[in-house]
Design an enzyme around this catalytic site. Sequence first.
Site, PDB file in Angstrom:
ATOM      1  N   ASN A  11       0.867  -1.176   0.000  1.00  0.00           N
ATOM      2  CA  ASN A  11       0.000   0.000   0.000  1.00  0.00           C
ATOM      3  C   ASN A  11       0.904   1.225   0.000  1.00  0.00           C
ATOM      4  OD1 ASN A  11      -1.775   2.057   0.516  1.00  0.00           O
ATOM      5  ND2 ASN A  11      -2.400   1.332   2.545  1.00  0.00           N
ATOM      6  N   TRP A  12       0.990   1.891  -1.148  1.00  0.00           N
ATOM      7  CA  TRP A  12       1.892   3.041  -1.257  1.00  0.00           C
ATOM      8  C   TRP A  12       1.309   4.281  -0.588  1.00  0.00           C
ATOM      9  CZ3 TRP A  12       4.972   3.594  -6.523  1.00  0.00           C
ATOM     10  CH2 TRP A  12       5.847   2.509  -6.640  1.00  0.00           C
ATOM     11  N   LYS A  13       0.031   4.217  -0.176  1.00  0.00           N
ATOM     12  CA  LYS A  13      -0.629   5.376   0.454  1.00  0.00           C
ATOM     13  C   LYS A  13      -0.424   6.609  -0.445  1.00  0.00           C
ATOM     14  CE  LYS A  13      -0.107   3.086   4.861  1.00  0.00           C
ATOM     15  NZ  LYS A  13      -0.042   3.188   6.316  1.00  0.00           N
ATOM     16  N   HIS A  95      -9.435   1.110   5.044  1.00  0.00           N
ATOM     17  CA  HIS A  95      -8.169   1.292   5.773  1.00  0.00           C
ATOM     18  C   HIS A  95      -8.414   2.234   6.953  1.00  0.00           C
ATOM     19  CE1 HIS A  95      -4.069   2.418   6.690  1.00  0.00           C
ATOM     20  NE2 HIS A  95      -3.680   1.361   6.006  1.00  0.00           N
ATOM     21  N   GLU A  97      -6.782   4.605   8.047  1.00  0.00           N
ATOM     22  CA  GLU A  97      -6.545   6.026   7.738  1.00  0.00           C
ATOM     23  C   GLU A  97      -7.770   6.640   7.077  1.00  0.00           C
ATOM     24  OE1 GLU A  97      -2.835   5.405   5.670  1.00  0.00           O
ATOM     25  OE2 GLU A  97      -1.906   4.861   7.585  1.00  0.00           O
ATOM     26  N   GLU A 165      -5.116  -4.961  10.603  1.00  0.00           N
ATOM     27  CA  GLU A 165      -4.095  -3.943  10.810  1.00  0.00           C
ATOM     28  C   GLU A 165      -4.382  -3.188  12.110  1.00  0.00           C
ATOM     29  OE1 GLU A 165      -2.196  -2.779   6.787  1.00  0.00           O
ATOM     30  OE2 GLU A 165      -3.907  -1.474   7.110  1.00  0.00           O
ATOM     31  N   GLY A 171       2.801   2.253  10.826  1.00  0.00           N
ATOM     32  CA  GLY A 171       3.766   3.341  10.694  1.00  0.00           C
ATOM     33  C   GLY A 171       4.498   3.681  11.984  1.00  0.00           C
ATOM     34  N   SER A 204       3.706  -2.172  10.302  1.00  0.00           N
ATOM     35  CA  SER A 204       5.153  -2.230  10.547  1.00  0.00           C
ATOM     36  C   SER A 204       5.774  -3.563  10.138  1.00  0.00           C
ATOM     37  CB  SER A 204       5.467  -1.905  12.016  1.00  0.00           C
ATOM     38  OG  SER A 204       5.066  -0.574  12.312  1.00  0.00           O
ATOM     39  N   GLY A 225       2.970  -1.120   4.227  1.00  0.00           N
ATOM     40  CA  GLY A 225       2.995   0.294   3.880  1.00  0.00           C
ATOM     41  C   GLY A 225       4.398   0.733   3.501  1.00  0.00           C
ATOM     42  N   GLY A 226       5.096   1.379   4.437  1.00  0.00           N
ATOM     43  CA  GLY A 226       6.395   1.984   4.158  1.00  0.00           C
ATOM     44  C   GLY A 226       7.398   1.063   3.463  1.00  0.00           C
TER      45      GLY A 226
HETATM   46  P1  13P Z   1       3.249   0.347   7.598  1.00  0.00           P
HETATM   47  O1  13P Z   1       3.732  -0.934   6.992  1.00  0.00           O
HETATM   48  O2  13P Z   1       3.967   1.569   7.056  1.00  0.00           O
HETATM   49  O3  13P Z   1       3.195   0.283   9.089  1.00  0.00           O
HETATM   50  O4  13P Z   1       1.716   0.554   7.107  1.00  0.00           O
HETATM   51  C1  13P Z   1       0.837  -0.513   7.215  1.00  0.00           C
HETATM   52  C2  13P Z   1      -0.397  -0.171   6.476  1.00  0.00           C
HETATM   53  O5  13P Z   1      -1.163   0.685   6.872  1.00  0.00           O
HETATM   54  C3  13P Z   1      -0.667  -0.901   5.227  1.00  0.00           C
HETATM   55  O6  13P Z   1      -1.951  -0.667   4.764  1.00  0.00           O
END
Ligand code: 13P
Length: 244
Positions: A11-13, A95, A97, A165, A171, A204, A225-226
Amino acid sequence: MPNACKLAAGNWKMNGLRADLLEARALARAFPSPGCGILLCPPATLIAGMAEALRGSALMVGGQDCHARESGAHTGDISARMLADAGARHVILGHSERRADHGESSAEVAAKAHAAHGAGLVAIICLGETEAERDAGRTLDVVLGQLQDSLPQGAGAANTVIAYEPVWAIGTGRTPTRDQIAEVHDALRDAVPDKAMSLLYGGSVKPGNAAEIFAIANVDGALVGGASLKASDFGAIITALDAA
Ligand code: 13P
């Protein structure tokens, strides 16, 4: 019982410009015939370009959200059909967020997932408790409640993936213990209507902890994510999933 498919989803957000498509190309070159599904969900501006860049490869492209309606007066929104038309095969929905930033309810997530299925997309439905909910001992209540309210009619392994999640692990570099992940994933496996649904863990996930997380029963992959932004990091996670 049929086995759930293994999936490494990135997920590149709100990250990534056209120049970053080279990371997707590098990943495609590194995994010509992977033993698990590999999915990248870039921002909407890059979906068509990434689908083009990955044409003929084993990698799939997905969106990060869609509207519940097919078309109409909804400025700034994107329909599931538009995502499919741009080359997406999946869409992340609900998600944390989006639940936090846009006030999305589980009922809205279910409506969006219904739209995604109608457009032939696989919906990746995200669930997770906040730290306060965990501290109050409400984790399973919250997660199973979100599952029940976010799944549309007709959801099965062919059109739906679940991503657990925990909000406090996203994050932050903090991950739940093995037992904490296992407790939620075991409960999800019991609760899903189709036992072959893939259950992803997210929060994470990094090259350094991926193998340990993939060794947990009922974890079929990750939503990353990251660490999905760079082919080298995401590639190490994919390798760990392949080996699990
Ligand atoms: P991180 O891997 O950056 O913690 O993010 C997880 C996430 O929200 C994937 O959708």
